[in-house]
Scaffold this active site. Sequence first.
Site: not given
Ligand code: SF4
Length: 330
Positions: A52, A96, A132, A150, A202
């Site tokens: 982490e 780094g 976190y 995060d 999406c």
């Molecule tokens: Fe992210 Fe698209 Fe899923 Fe919404 S639908 S959580 S914008 S990947």
Amino acid sequence: MYRTVSVSLVEMPEHSKSGTAFRKRLLAWHDVHQRDLPWRRTRDPYHILVSEIMLQQTRVAAVIPFYERFLRLFPTAAALARARETTVLRAWAGLGYYSRARNLQAAAKQIARNGFPQTYEAALALPGIGPYTAAAVMSIACGQSHAAVDGNVRRVLSRLLADHRAGQADADALLDRRRPGDFNQAMMELGATVCLPGTPKCGECPVSRYCVAKRLGQVDLYPARKAKRATESVTIRWAFVERDGKVLLAPPKNDGLWRGFWTLPEIPLKAAHLAARIRHAVTFRKIEIEVYTGQVQGNAAGWEAVPTARLKIIPLATPVRKFLAQWKNA
Ligand code: SF4
């Protein structure tokens, strides 16, 4: 208006059907699609802590070889606690943000003395551990119910809820309390592989049916873009003086850009000749280092002639390593 739309998903997590269905879908997706990463094959809290800390500000692919080598050198908190700081910094060279390595060793010393923290609050008290990291380690290694937020998770939440303010409280409400570690990792994985910073995928998202930003056609509005800090350009001039199998170096200092590392000495030089330009970036600073060869002028007190054979074993600042590699191949 958007908060009202998201109520069914988040605000009644224990009782909401959609909250339960969301967790189930996300975890089922994660169980199948999670990447095989070395720190996912262990529940050793120290190993998870190392991963982490390394993953803060560094990409997964870059961390893997460092993580494996670091744990070969320091397999336990006690081994890291015993090591010399120069050895630790050398193992960290290339990752780094060296304050992470120093803090990790300071944390290892406390763990070696007192055992691994048993609570989130005790983990949070370790040097260099923020909310976190404490939540990630205690949930993944110890199964405790703390939501880890995060940058990836904040972005996912912001889009899921179509809310620029989405954060810790929403993550706490959404957390799966039966599998908190897996749930945290699933949210991070979703952010790292599907709900990407630029264009989210999406079409591949397992929880798209719950995503308010998608439903509103406003995915590109979330999260709000932050103004970037202006880049600062810095030029540094170093001298490269090699004689009788030795290189003149400036020993490590306790502060400044190269804290804890050997560098080439800053000039003035007499009869200087520009040998190389090395470009290096540290956070918002773009650094150009000009390396000159020539004879040293005046008092060289504080500099040390270091045998070239030792250059491999002392912690050299990364630009010095870059220069020496170029010089050798020239
Ligand atoms: Fe992210 Fe698209 Fe899923 Fe919404 S639908 S959580 S914008 S990947």
